[in-house]
Design a protein around this motif. Structure first.
Motif, PDB file in Angstrom:
ATOM      1  N   TRP C  97      78.583 -32.051   5.018  1.00  0.00           N
ATOM      2  CA  TRP C  97      77.353 -32.094   4.967  1.00  0.00           C
ATOM      3  C   TRP C  97      76.371 -33.328   5.509  1.00  0.00           C
ATOM      4  CZ3 TRP C  97      73.773 -34.609   1.873  1.00  0.00           C
ATOM      5  CH2 TRP C  97      74.328 -35.193   0.812  1.00  0.00           C
ATOM      6  N   GLN C  98      76.936 -34.503   5.101  1.00  0.00           N
ATOM      7  CA  GLN C  98      76.190 -35.530   5.438  1.00  0.00           C
ATOM      8  C   GLN C  98      76.208 -35.906   6.983  1.00  0.00           C
ATOM      9  OE1 GLN C  98      78.349 -38.711   3.244  1.00  0.00           O
ATOM     10  NE2 GLN C  98      77.754 -37.947   1.269  1.00  0.00           N
ATOM     11  N   PHE C  99      77.303 -35.530   7.577  1.00  0.00           N
ATOM     12  CA  PHE C  99      77.349 -35.322   9.097  1.00  0.00           C
ATOM     13  C   PHE C  99      76.406 -34.603   9.720  1.00  0.00           C
ATOM     14  CE2 PHE C  99      79.304 -34.123  13.210  1.00  0.00           C
ATOM     15  CZ  PHE C  99      79.350 -35.453  13.716  1.00  0.00           C
ATOM     16  N   GLU C 147      57.709 -26.699  13.081  1.00  0.00           N
ATOM     17  CA  GLU C 147      58.240 -25.511  13.893  1.00  0.00           C
ATOM     18  C   GLU C 147      59.604 -26.050  14.705  1.00  0.00           C
ATOM     19  OE1 GLU C 147      55.338 -23.377  16.193  1.00  0.00           O
ATOM     20  OE2 GLU C 147      56.936 -21.924  17.098  1.00  0.00           O
ATOM     21  N   THR C 148      59.352 -27.072  15.326  1.00  0.00           N
ATOM     22  CA  THR C 148      60.504 -27.616  16.159  1.00  0.00           C
ATOM     23  C   THR C 148      61.746 -27.846  15.311  1.00  0.00           C
ATOM     24  OG1 THR C 148      59.786 -29.699  16.286  1.00  0.00           O
ATOM     25  CG2 THR C 148      59.279 -28.312  18.045  1.00  0.00           C
ATOM     26  N   ALA C 149      61.423 -28.322  13.926  1.00  0.00           N
ATOM     27  CA  ALA C 149      62.339 -28.666  12.884  1.00  0.00           C
ATOM     28  C   ALA C 149      63.063 -27.511  12.547  1.00  0.00           C
ATOM     29  CB  ALA C 149      61.831 -29.118  11.655  1.00  0.00           C
ATOM     30  N   ILE C 150      62.504 -26.299  12.382  1.00  0.00           N
ATOM     31  CA  ILE C 150      63.037 -25.037  12.265  1.00  0.00           C
ATOM     32  C   ILE C 150      63.994 -24.702  13.336  1.00  0.00           C
ATOM     33  CG2 ILE C 150      62.795 -22.507  11.671  1.00  0.00           C
ATOM     34  CD1 ILE C 150      60.550 -23.002  10.213  1.00  0.00           C
ATOM     35  N   LEU C 151      63.779 -24.614  14.436  1.00  0.00           N
ATOM     36  CA  LEU C 151      64.256 -24.297  15.567  1.00  0.00           C
ATOM     37  C   LEU C 151      65.570 -25.448  15.862  1.00  0.00           C
ATOM     38  CD1 LEU C 151      61.536 -23.817  18.426  1.00  0.00           C
ATOM     39  CD2 LEU C 151      63.261 -22.277  17.247  1.00  0.00           C
ATOM     40  N   ALA C 152      65.248 -26.542  15.489  1.00  0.00           N
ATOM     41  CA  ALA C 152      66.365 -27.489  15.587  1.00  0.00           C
ATOM     42  C   ALA C 152      67.725 -27.091  14.537  1.00  0.00           C
ATOM     43  CB  ALA C 152      65.975 -28.926  15.524  1.00  0.00           C
ATOM     44  N   ALA C 153      67.021 -26.707  13.297  1.00  0.00           N
ATOM     45  CA  ALA C 153      68.233 -26.427  12.133  1.00  0.00           C
ATOM     46  C   ALA C 153      68.922 -25.123  12.705  1.00  0.00           C
ATOM     47  CB  ALA C 153      67.395 -26.289  10.981  1.00  0.00           C
ATOM     48  N   LEU C 154      68.145 -24.192  13.494  1.00  0.00           N
ATOM     49  CA  LEU C 154      68.517 -22.963  13.876  1.00  0.00           C
ATOM     50  C   LEU C 154      69.784 -23.295  14.868  1.00  0.00           C
ATOM     51  CD1 LEU C 154      68.227 -19.975  13.433  1.00  0.00           C
ATOM     52  CD2 LEU C 154      66.620 -19.912  15.471  1.00  0.00           C
ATOM     53  N   ALA C 155      69.257 -24.132  15.850  1.00  0.00           N
ATOM     54  CA  ALA C 155      70.354 -24.450  17.089  1.00  0.00           C
ATOM     55  C   ALA C 155      71.528 -25.308  16.325  1.00  0.00           C
ATOM     56  CB  ALA C 155      69.579 -25.310  17.908  1.00  0.00           C
ATOM     57  N   LEU C 156      71.385 -25.851  15.359  1.00  0.00           N
ATOM     58  CA  LEU C 156      72.362 -26.571  14.950  1.00  0.00           C
ATOM     59  C   LEU C 156      73.385 -25.835  14.091  1.00  0.00           C
ATOM     60  CD1 LEU C 156      73.386 -29.616  14.218  1.00  0.00           C
ATOM     61  CD2 LEU C 156      72.305 -29.356  12.172  1.00  0.00           C
ATOM     62  N   TRP C 157      72.915 -24.960  13.565  1.00  0.00           N
ATOM     63  CA  TRP C 157      73.682 -23.848  12.863  1.00  0.00           C
ATOM     64  C   TRP C 157      74.442 -22.892  13.572  1.00  0.00           C
ATOM     65  CZ3 TRP C 157      72.608 -18.339  12.103  1.00  0.00           C
ATOM     66  CH2 TRP C 157      73.533 -17.471  11.508  1.00  0.00           C
ATOM     67  N   LEU C 158      73.824 -22.680  14.750  1.00  0.00           N
ATOM     68  CA  LEU C 158      74.471 -21.798  15.862  1.00  0.00           C
ATOM     69  C   LEU C 158      75.544 -22.572  16.457  1.00  0.00           C
ATOM     70  CD1 LEU C 158      71.138 -20.273  17.352  1.00  0.00           C
ATOM     71  CD2 LEU C 158      73.151 -19.064  16.034  1.00  0.00           C
ATOM     72  N   SER C 159      75.103 -23.876  16.768  1.00  0.00           N
ATOM     73  CA  SER C 159      76.382 -24.676  17.485  1.00  0.00           C
ATOM     74  C   SER C 159      77.395 -25.073  16.724  1.00  0.00           C
ATOM     75  CB  SER C 159      75.576 -26.212  18.036  1.00  0.00           C
ATOM     76  OG  SER C 159      75.470 -27.094  16.850  1.00  0.00           O
ATOM     77  N   THR C 160      77.389 -24.821  15.443  1.00  0.00           N
ATOM     78  CA  THR C 160      78.797 -24.990  14.377  1.00  0.00           C
ATOM     79  C   THR C 160      79.783 -23.920  14.705  1.00  0.00           C
ATOM     80  OG1 THR C 160      77.497 -23.867  12.463  1.00  0.00           O
ATOM     81  CG2 THR C 160      77.370 -26.253  12.747  1.00  0.00           C
ATOM     82  N   LEU C 246      70.093 -25.749   7.282  1.00  0.00           N
ATOM     83  CA  LEU C 246      70.876 -26.774   7.194  1.00  0.00           C
ATOM     84  C   LEU C 246      72.130 -26.498   6.352  1.00  0.00           C
ATOM     85  CD1 LEU C 246      68.535 -30.060   7.307  1.00  0.00           C
ATOM     86  CD2 LEU C 246      70.061 -29.071   9.026  1.00  0.00           C
ATOM     87  N   THR C 247      71.898 -25.746   5.126  1.00  0.00           N
ATOM     88  CA  THR C 247      72.727 -25.640   4.041  1.00  0.00           C
ATOM     89  C   THR C 247      74.008 -24.658   4.705  1.00  0.00           C
ATOM     90  OG1 THR C 247      71.164 -25.522   2.517  1.00  0.00           O
ATOM     91  CG2 THR C 247      73.232 -24.767   1.823  1.00  0.00           C
ATOM     92  N   LEU C 248      73.392 -23.634   5.678  1.00  0.00           N
ATOM     93  CA  LEU C 248      74.204 -22.765   6.280  1.00  0.00           C
ATOM     94  C   LEU C 248      75.201 -23.657   7.335  1.00  0.00           C
ATOM     95  CD1 LEU C 248      72.442 -19.397   7.318  1.00  0.00           C
ATOM     96  CD2 LEU C 248      74.565 -19.661   5.974  1.00  0.00           C
ATOM     97  N   ALA C 249      74.493 -24.271   7.911  1.00  0.00           N
ATOM     98  CA  ALA C 249      75.098 -25.053   8.850  1.00  0.00           C
ATOM     99  C   ALA C 249      76.251 -25.947   8.336  1.00  0.00           C
ATOM    100  CB  ALA C 249      74.210 -26.048   9.706  1.00  0.00           C
ATOM    101  N   SER C 250      75.847 -26.572   7.244  1.00  0.00           N
ATOM    102  CA  SER C 250      76.881 -27.620   6.525  1.00  0.00           C
ATOM    103  C   SER C 250      78.149 -26.664   6.108  1.00  0.00           C
ATOM    104  CB  SER C 250      76.024 -28.297   5.329  1.00  0.00           C
ATOM    105  OG  SER C 250      75.176 -28.861   5.822  1.00  0.00           O
ATOM    106  N   LEU C 251      77.759 -25.411   5.574  1.00  0.00           N
ATOM    107  CA  LEU C 251      78.929 -24.622   4.844  1.00  0.00           C
ATOM    108  C   LEU C 251      79.889 -24.044   5.984  1.00  0.00           C
ATOM    109  CD1 LEU C 251      76.982 -22.185   2.359  1.00  0.00           C
ATOM    110  CD2 LEU C 251      78.534 -24.225   1.891  1.00  0.00           C
ATOM    111  N   THR C 252      79.262 -24.098   7.181  1.00  0.00           N
ATOM    112  CA  THR C 252      80.027 -23.373   8.263  1.00  0.00           C
ATOM    113  C   THR C 252      80.678 -24.590   8.906  1.00  0.00           C
ATOM    114  OG1 THR C 252      78.011 -22.084   9.124  1.00  0.00           O
ATOM    115  CG2 THR C 252      79.892 -22.210  10.846  1.00  0.00           C
TER     116      THR C 252
END
Lengths: 132, 314, 258
Positions: C97-99, C147-160, C246-252
């Motif tokens: 999650w830190q990564f 708004e871009t922060a939400i988009l970035a977090a969404l993109a990060l989760w999808l990229s995992t 971000l939590t979802l991305a970390s869990l994935t």
């Protein structure tokens, strides 16, 4: 190890509880917003009525005057807070179970004489090396 | 903090590690590692040997938490590998270390010092010491995109060492190094071993391993086929090989050697190898003198680690 | 404390890497040209020209920031895995999650650099044309950043869990859906739907981010008042939604085989 993990439990749960309380507070109708719906932002240069019509039709899209936008935000905040709370409980439970499992753990299956001998011989090598 | 930690007897403990990968459109799974149980004692150098595809890198990846095992558990200094803190005392050097190419050697090692929990003067000291140990101090400001493969490997080694780990896991560390670099690496490994560090080194360069390893484990087709000291693994062999030169083939000599239970093997014009039991070596010397054959060399018939490895994995 | 340090170290390297990417330089040049170009396009009286300038500039900031945020985030984690730079980092006592948070912080740092460049250009134009700075910019731009922060977090989760081209496509699609959430929902629900469809549409509606909430462009362009309570609630909403993603991305990512 057991004690360390248990000491950390409040630090996991505390933010979850705070987030939930924050979410619930936001879910409740905001008295300030009800009392003064036209209260302006501090950065506002020229205070004008919220439904100011400059003739370009944009005022129909302005979301901050629509109660629907605010309500949807509050629903999603509440959902996220509930999710965090659930996750906090799951993580805490998992950590407690893991701590309990490793607290009295016998690393070597002593019922298996071959494996026990093997591991014992490896340990004796380390002890001999330490003594040397 | 480090000083207060007690050192367990076992640096790495693996119990019944198994890793299976699903094969697309097939029911059966590909087994990369099968039922591996292994304990690596603290201190010394453990060589983890095996041909390509034997499961060495998969085992290392499971040890470092990159891959979850299908079955089994492992501990690093008595901490389960699933716990991030298990890697607190571990340094890792991958087969080919990759770092962002725009960073300098110093920046990479500095970042890894920070990730290992070092700060302030202690970090500065460790960074300088490690870069000097791998001979990269003079090139510390060189950008990695300008570094050769060997230099990148040295930076990787410095990054692995910077946290002053008690256990060093290395996957084919000498793969990118020239002969001089390999010699320096062997010296560094010996120095680290003498400092009381535990080194877990995967390799298939057996001649190098033989001279530095205290214990070895041999993997073949995902299974551990042998584990012990190099002397325990290699077959002693009760014989010597005598290289001789003679003007022409001497049937009397050959018959006598055969009578003593040895053999004669021609090795080109005027040269031959005699294989005889080691107890008879002086008798053979006498015979050679009588038969006017010139002695060139006498070597022990003991199996090398490479011979043992080939025997075990075949 | 060490967790924050780890995030900081990973974030710093990611930010430096992002700011060195060619796509970032090209987009920044494009944005600066677009902002200057918008000034030459609007040849009307002072009042209308300022409105058009504000409108076009803010749209340009949103567009370029969103593309930068999605592009840099979506290639971050898959790029680390492809180039194997993730191994030496994860081999240290760094939690997954830190990564993820480090990669995210770095990407948002790059977006912040980009937004700062665009905001500076925009400020220069405002001062040149109007002679003063519209202070509404100080809350309109941070909300665009959120708004871009939400988009970035969404993109990060999808990229995992998805390949980066798919993650990029899905991020852009969700960005559009998030901006059109209410009219789209109304349009779908106005037609006769089966019970299952109604439940599915309503669930998706509640899961989708409401990106239009962060758009206060009109407030600046037309000098409209925004209630303080709404601003605070929207800020909290942005932070909650980002934290959840971000939590979802970390869990994935924690379950991912490297």
């Amino acid at each position: 190890m057991k004690q360390t993990n248990q000491n950390r439990a409040p630090w996991i749960l505390l933010p979850c509880v705070l987030l939930t309380l924050g979410g619930v507070t936001l879910l409740a109708p905001h008295p300030a917003a009800q009392a003064a719906p036209t209260q302006v932002a501090p950065a506002q240069t020229a205070a004008k009525p919220a439904a100011y019509d400059d003739g370009d039709g944009d005022e129909l899209l302005e979301h901050w005057d629509s109660p629907r936008y605010g309500a949807e935000e509050r629903i999603q905040i509440g959902g996220a807070a509930a999710g965090f709370l659930l996750l906090g409980v799951v993580v805490w439970g998992k950590r407690s179970r893991r701590t309990a499992a490793y607290a009295g753990l016998t690393l070597v299956d002593v019922s298996d004489p071959v494996k026990t001998e093997f591991l014992k011989s490896e340990q004796s090598v380390a002890e001999e090396r330490k003594a040397a | 903090m480090k000083g207060n930690q007690t050192m367990p007897n076992t640096a790495i403990r693996i119990q019944q590690f198994t890793k299976e990968y699903p094969v697309p459109r097939q029911k059966e799974k590909r087994v990369a590692v099968s039922n591996l149980t292994l304990a690596v004692p603290t201190g010394g150098l453990f060589g983890f040997l095996g041909p390509n595809g034997a499961g060495k890198t998969t085992t290392i990846k499971m040890l470092l938490g990159f891959l979850p095992p299908t079955v089994g558990e492992a501990w690093l200094f008595d901490r389960p590998v699933g716990d991030d803190r298990a890697r607190q005392r571990v340094g890792y050097l991958p087969e080919q270390p990759y770092f962002p190419k725009f960073l300098s050697a110093l920046e990479v090692v500095k970042a890894h010092a920070g990730l290992s929990g070092l700060a302030g003067n202690r970090a500065k000291e460790r960074i300088e010491l490690c870069l000097r140990q791998v001979n990269m101090w003079d090139n510390r400001h060189m950008i990695l995109s300008k570094c050769s493969k060997g230099m990148t490997q040295r930076v990787g080694l410095a990054s692995a060492l910077v946290g002053d780990p008690d256990l060093l896991i290395m996957d084919e560390p000498s793969s990118g190094l020239d002969p001089l670099g390999r010699k320096e690496l062997r010296e560094l490994l010996t120095a680290l071993k003498n400092d009381g560090k535990t080194i877990f080194l995967s390799s298939h360069l057996l001649s190098e391993m033989e001279s530095v390893c205290d214990r070895v484990g041999v993997m073949a087709r995902g299974k551990l086929v042998a584990c012990g000291t190099p002397a325990e693994i290699t077959r002693a062999g009760d014989g010597v090989r005598v290289q001789i030169e003679q003007a022409e083939r001497d049937e009397v000599l050959n018959t006598q050697i055969a009578d003593w239970g040895g053999s004669v093997e021609a090795a080109g014009e005027g040269s031959a190898y005699l294989r005889v039991p080691s107890a008879l070596v002086y008798k053979v010397m006498g015979l050679l003198e009588t038969r006017r054959a010139r002695l060139v060399a006498v070597t022990s018939q003991r199996e090398t680690l490479e011979d043992a490895f080939l025997r075990l994995v075949s | 404390m060490q967790a924050l340090r780890n995030i900081g170290i990973i974030g710093r390297i990611t930010m430096l890497e992002g700011a060195r990417k060619q796509v970032f330089h090209v987009l920044m040049l494009f944005a600066v040209f677009l902002i200057f170009g918008s000034a030459s396009l609007a040849k009307f009286d002072q009042h209308v020209q300022m409105k058009m300038l504000n409108d076009l500039c803010l749209f340009c900031v949103f567009l370029v920031s969103s593309i930068v945020a999605i592009t840099i985030t979506v290639t971050g984690v898959p790029g680390e895995m492809e180039q194997k730079t993730v191994y030496p980092v994860i081999a240290k006592p760094v939690a997954r999650w830190q990564f993820i948070c480090g990669k995210y912080a770095g990407a948002m740092g790059t977006v912040a650099i980009g937004m700062a460049i665009m905001a500076a250009t925009f400020t220069f134009l405002q001062l040149s044309y109007a002679g003063h700075l519209d202070t509404a910019m100080f809350y309109v731009l941070p909300f665009l950043y959120l708004e871009t922060a939400i988009l970035a977090a969404l993109a990060l989760w999808l990229s995992t869990w998805a390949s980066w081209p798919l993650a990029w496509f899905l991020s852009v699609l969700l960005c559009l859906l998030g901006n059109l959430k209410f009219p789209l929902y109304d349009s779908l629900m106005s037609r006769p739907q089966s019970g299952f469809n109604r439940v599915a549409i309503t669930t998706l509606y509640h899961l989708l981010p409401n990106l239009e909430s962060f758009n206060f462009k009109d407030a600046m362009v037309h000098h409209l008042a925004v209630p303080n309570a709404y601003l605070w609630q929207t800020a909290a909403y942005g932070l909650f939604y980002t934290a959840a993603l971000l939590t979802l991305a970390s869990l994935t990512f924690a379950r991912k085989e490297l």
